[in-house]
Each structure stands twice: as C-alpha cells, then as structure tokens.
Design a protein around this motif. Structure first.
Motif, PDB file in Angstrom:
ATOM      1  N   VAL A  27       0.850  -1.193   0.000  1.00  0.00           N
ATOM      2  CA  VAL A  27       0.000   0.000   0.000  1.00  0.00           C
ATOM      3  C   VAL A  27       0.884   1.241   0.000  1.00  0.00           C
ATOM      4  CG1 VAL A  27      -1.781   1.294   1.218  1.00  0.00           C
ATOM      5  CG2 VAL A  27      -1.711  -1.182   1.419  1.00  0.00           C
ATOM      6  N   ALA A  28       0.655   2.121  -0.970  1.00  0.00           N
ATOM      7  CA  ALA A  28       1.274   3.450  -0.898  1.00  0.00           C
ATOM      8  C   ALA A  28       0.149   4.413  -0.527  1.00  0.00           C
ATOM      9  CB  ALA A  28       1.949   3.805  -2.212  1.00  0.00           C
ATOM     10  N   GLY A  29      -0.630   4.898  -1.510  1.00  0.00           N
ATOM     11  CA  GLY A  29      -1.807   5.714  -1.177  1.00  0.00           C
ATOM     12  C   GLY A  29      -3.002   4.843  -0.805  1.00  0.00           C
ATOM     13  N   THR A  31      -5.529   4.084  -2.774  1.00  0.00           N
ATOM     14  CA  THR A  31      -6.800   4.475  -3.390  1.00  0.00           C
ATOM     15  C   THR A  31      -7.319   3.438  -4.382  1.00  0.00           C
ATOM     16  OG1 THR A  31      -5.579   5.783  -5.001  1.00  0.00           O
ATOM     17  CG2 THR A  31      -6.451   6.957  -3.102  1.00  0.00           C
ATOM     18  N   GLY A  50       4.303   3.826   3.724  1.00  0.00           N
ATOM     19  CA  GLY A  50       4.302   5.236   4.122  1.00  0.00           C
ATOM     20  C   GLY A  50       5.486   5.702   4.945  1.00  0.00           C
ATOM     21  N   THR A  71       2.989  11.625  -4.363  1.00  0.00           N
ATOM     22  CA  THR A  71       1.583  11.663  -4.769  1.00  0.00           C
ATOM     23  C   THR A  71       1.414  12.277  -6.165  1.00  0.00           C
ATOM     24  OG1 THR A  71       1.223  13.859  -3.846  1.00  0.00           O
ATOM     25  CG2 THR A  71       0.823  11.976  -2.368  1.00  0.00           C
ATOM     26  N   MET A 104      -3.633  11.623  -2.338  1.00  0.00           N
ATOM     27  CA  MET A 104      -3.360  10.339  -1.691  1.00  0.00           C
ATOM     28  C   MET A 104      -2.704   9.361  -2.673  1.00  0.00           C
ATOM     29  SD  MET A 104      -4.058   9.652   1.451  1.00  0.00           S
ATOM     30  CE  MET A 104      -3.413   8.262   2.352  1.00  0.00           C
TER      31      MET A 104
ATOM     32  N   CYS B  65     -11.476   5.961   1.519  1.00  0.00           N
ATOM     33  CA  CYS B  65     -10.493   5.071   0.895  1.00  0.00           C
ATOM     34  C   CYS B  65      -9.083   5.415   1.376  1.00  0.00           C
ATOM     35  CB  CYS B  65     -10.614   5.041  -0.625  1.00  0.00           C
ATOM     36  SG  CYS B  65     -10.627   6.611  -1.435  1.00  0.00           S
ATOM     37  N   LYS B  70      -2.858   4.946   8.080  1.00  0.00           N
ATOM     38  CA  LYS B  70      -2.185   6.101   7.476  1.00  0.00           C
ATOM     39  C   LYS B  70      -2.250   7.333   8.380  1.00  0.00           C
ATOM     40  CE  LYS B  70      -0.851   4.775   3.340  1.00  0.00           C
ATOM     41  NZ  LYS B  70       0.554   4.949   2.949  1.00  0.00           N
TER      42      LYS B  70
END
Lengths: 290, 168
Positions: A27-29, A31, A50, A71, A104, B65, B70
C-alpha cells in the motif's frame, strides 16, 4: 473496511522487502486497493510503505526519479516534471481522479496498478520511462513498455516492490502533447493519448505515440512512430499518425464507451496530442476535454 | 512491529488526541465515525463523491479510501473542527448564509475542499473553485450556490485573514 488480518508498517526498505509475499498487498496511497476488489484477491495482510524514505522527486544522472510515496498532486506541481517535454506527465497526473484522490494516490501506484486506462502511463511511455524494482535478489530495471503485461498484470513479482519510476530527461527542444477524453473532469479516461516529438532541420527525428484505454495495455503505436520519422511536423503527418493509431487500437466495449467509439477516439486523442507537440494546436486550444 | 489483529493508531483529530486500537483494515472514515466524529459522511465508499473529505496532515483526502493506519502520528481536521470557540469558520458561515446546503449530507466534504483550496489559493477565480470542487458530488443538484459560497468565503478571509486550525 478491508478484510485483512494484519497491517505492517516497515521502517526500512530491508524490513519491507522481508515482508513481501503473495498474500500481502503493498500500500502506498491505497486508493486502488480500497476500491477495486481485483487487487485484494488472495490478500490477507497489507504492507504500508508510508514510513519508507521513498518520497523523493529528484534529478540524478540525467533521470528524474519519482519515489513510490510521491503523490499525483506532488508530481502535477513539480517544476522538475513540468520541464519534461511540455509537461505531458504533469498534465497526466493533474487529470488523474479528483483533488482528494491526487493528494493520496501515487504515480508509482498508478503504474503498479497496470490499468490500460490510467492517465500517467501514456506520458511515461512517451518519455521512455523505466521502473526500478527491488526484491530479495537486489534491484532490477524494466523498461516501462515491457512492464505492462495486461489489464492489472505487470512484470512485478510478489516479493518485489517498485522503488521508483525513472524518466530520462529528454534532449532540449523535445516537444510533447497529452489529450484525454473522459465523461467528466474526474473520471477515468475513456481514451487518452500522449506523444513526444523531436524536430531537427524541419524533420521529425524522434517520435513516440501512446494511446491509453484502447488495448489490454497502454499502447505504443509503432506504426505511427515510424510513419512520422523523417517527415515535416505538419497537419498531414499528424492526421496520418492518428489514422494509424485507429488501426492499431483493439478496444473493448464497457459502461464508458463502445469499442467503435473508442477506436474513433484513439485517432482524435493521438491527433490532438500530436498537434500540440507539432505546434499546430492554436495556443490554449485542444489541451483537454471535459 | 505490531502484526497482530489489533492496529494501534495515535492521532490528533480536531485538536483532541485519540489512541485507537482498530481492526487492521479499518478505514479512516470508519475510525472517525466510531469515535463520534460525524462530519465526514459515508456515501459512495469508493472515493468518487468526496462526502468523506477530511484534512490529513494539511492535505484534503477521502477518508473512505484511506486506511486508518495512514493516520498514525497524523493530524486530522474535519468540517466540524473548523469551528473556533463556537464561531463558524468563514467557509462554514458563507455556506450557511448563501444557502449552499440543501439536504446537507455532502456539505462537510464541500466545506473541507473549499477550506483546502483557500489555504492554497486565497483569491481563486470561479474556474479554480469549480476545478477544486470537481470531485464533490451533490445529489440535490446544488453546485451554483457552493461555488458562490467559496468565492464569498475567499472575499471574507482576504479582508479578515485568520489562520484556521490545522493551517500549514
């Protein structure tokens, strides 16, 4: 709510690499991961990048390097990226989703997702970008045009992550174009296109023509590129290249457009992107649709 | 490294500190609403409508989302957090006074986007406002009034500049 059993926050690249496995999603953003179930198939845990030092956007050895945590919003406003071939990558990043998504979502995530309709792969392909992958055996570089294998399929092994995308700084005088057709300003592309042209002494000496959302992968139109070489960058040349983009397209029909409409738009988008690069678009005109 | 079924998340929301223990796949929106922070709304759940908009470390994002993990170590601001000592923020006041809310369900997301825009650009033209609100969907078909509200809020903030909470 994602159905996962664990959330890992590695603090170093080494820790992250040790965690990578088929049942763990990177997972980065996030979305795409949170809204598209295809990326959650078989996934039981997530690895959040992150905390890793991958938010760099820099020039090194003639390459603009864009780290995995950068981003879309940061790419869109970066002066470094703006300087590449008339800012075609900035413009692709600037029309990817809504402002909240661009704050994001990451450029590297857009590449990793490997969707043919994505907005940054066409400019990246037109700029001859590379993907730097890191895994247990070390780093390897893959040309972006070899990276995409099909819809949501790419040359990334489950134990590898994309550290960054590298974009060679093009020679001075390299021109670019980008054109997207979407239902609304924030929608995924119905069709998009990016191109790069270099003209010396009135003749095209380098050309890239890429069309998105008309094939299983973002499509480089080799026939159009070959047809442009050696010609003057005039209306006849760009119209001919657009016709070759139509011939190369293998689109599908879906809720956004029929295959027939997409085939038509392949020509519209390629031609308009090429007009920008060739200096044939009236100032300020034909930069975007919707 | 925590890898059990409970994810610890420490964050500051509207000036108040929270220490959550969450299921690992919890979204930021789910965490906020479970903590009774009810400004951000669940509508589409797919990042397409921006009704769940919040400011996360200075950037407006869709909480639906965004994984709650985070937000660990982060500062979150939601529409109700714009209130200062019981006084409406100029963006909130302009939305109320220009009639920019109909049913009001999407309004916190509009307010957050408007606030984020005015932090970056204190004097936007109408096209910039429309672009900034491009992802916010209102099903009462009320887009003209929100645009007027943002332009009015910009005028008020320029004549009486006051940094809002969470301002960079």
């Amino acid at each position: 709510m994602l159905s996962v059993d664990a959330y890992h926050r590695p603090r170093s690249l080494e820790q992250a690499l040790a965690l990578l496995a088929p049942e763990r999603a990177v997972v980065a953003g996030g979305t795409d991961l949170l809204v598209n179930p295809r990326y959650m198939a078989g996934v039981r845990e997530v690895v959040d990048l992150g905390s890793l030092p991958l938010a760099f956007l820099e020039v090194r050895a003639g390459q603009v390097r864009i780290g995995a945590n950068v981003t879309m919003a940061a790419v869109a406003r970066s002066p470094l990226v703006r300087g590449l071939a008339d800012a075609i990558l900035s413009r692709g990043a600037a029309v990817c989703g809504s402002p909240n998504i661009r704050n994001m979502a990451t450029l590297v995530g857009n590449v990793a997702a490997a969707l043919p309709s994505a907005d940054t792969p066409p400019p990246l392909l037109a700029l001859d970008a590379w993907v730097l992958l890191r895994g247990p055996a070390g780093a390897r570089r893959v040309a972006l045009q070899d990276f995409f294998l099909g819809p949501a399929r790419a040359d990334r092994r489950p134990d590898e992550l994309i550290e960054c995308v590298e974009v060679p700084v093009p020679p001075p005088g390299t021109a670019g174009g980008f054109y997207k057709v979407g239902r609304t300003a924030d929608d995924i592309a119905t069709v998009n296109a990016a191109c790069v042209l270099r003209v010396e002494e009135g003749r095209i000496v380098a050309a890239r023509v890429v069309v998105g959302a008309v094939a299983p992968v973002p499509l480089r139109v080799a026939d159009a590129e070959a047809a442009l070489l050696g010609r003057a960058p005039d209306e006849a040349a760009v119209v001919e290249a657009g016709r070759l983009a139509v011939a190369a397209a293998q689109p599908i029909s879906d809720q956004r457009a029929s295959a027939e409409h997409r085939r038509h738009l392949a020509g519209v988008c390629a031609t308009r992107a090429l007009r920008q690069a060739a200096g044939l678009a009236p100032h300020g005109a034909e930069l975007a649709h919707a | 490294m925590p890898d059990g079924s409970t994810l610890p998340v420490r964050c500051t929301v509207n000036g108040r500190e929270y220490h959550w223990r969450l299921a690992p796949g919890t979204t930021l929106l789910e965490a906020l609403r479970a903590a009774q922070v009810r400004g951000p709304k669940l509508v589409c759940g797919t990042g397409d409508c921006c009704a769940c908009g919040v400011i996360l470390d200075g950037r407006s994002v869709n909480a639906c989302c965004t994984l709650a993990g985070k937000a660990d170590g982060a500062t979150v601001l939601t529409a109700e957090g714009l209130l200062e000592a019981g006084r409406l923020h100029p963006v909130q006041a302009a939305f109320a006074e220009t009639g920019a809310a109909q049913c009001g369900f999407c309004t916190p997301g509009f307010v957050i986007r408007a606030y984020a825009l005015l932090q970056e650009d204190p004097d936007p033209d109408e096209a910039a406002v429309r672009a900034a609100l491009g992802g916010n969907i209102c099903r009462c078909t009320g887009y003209v009034k929100p645009v007027e509200a943002v332009l009015e809020a910009a005028r008020r903030m320029r004549s009486a500049p006051a940094p809002g909470p969470g301002a960079p």
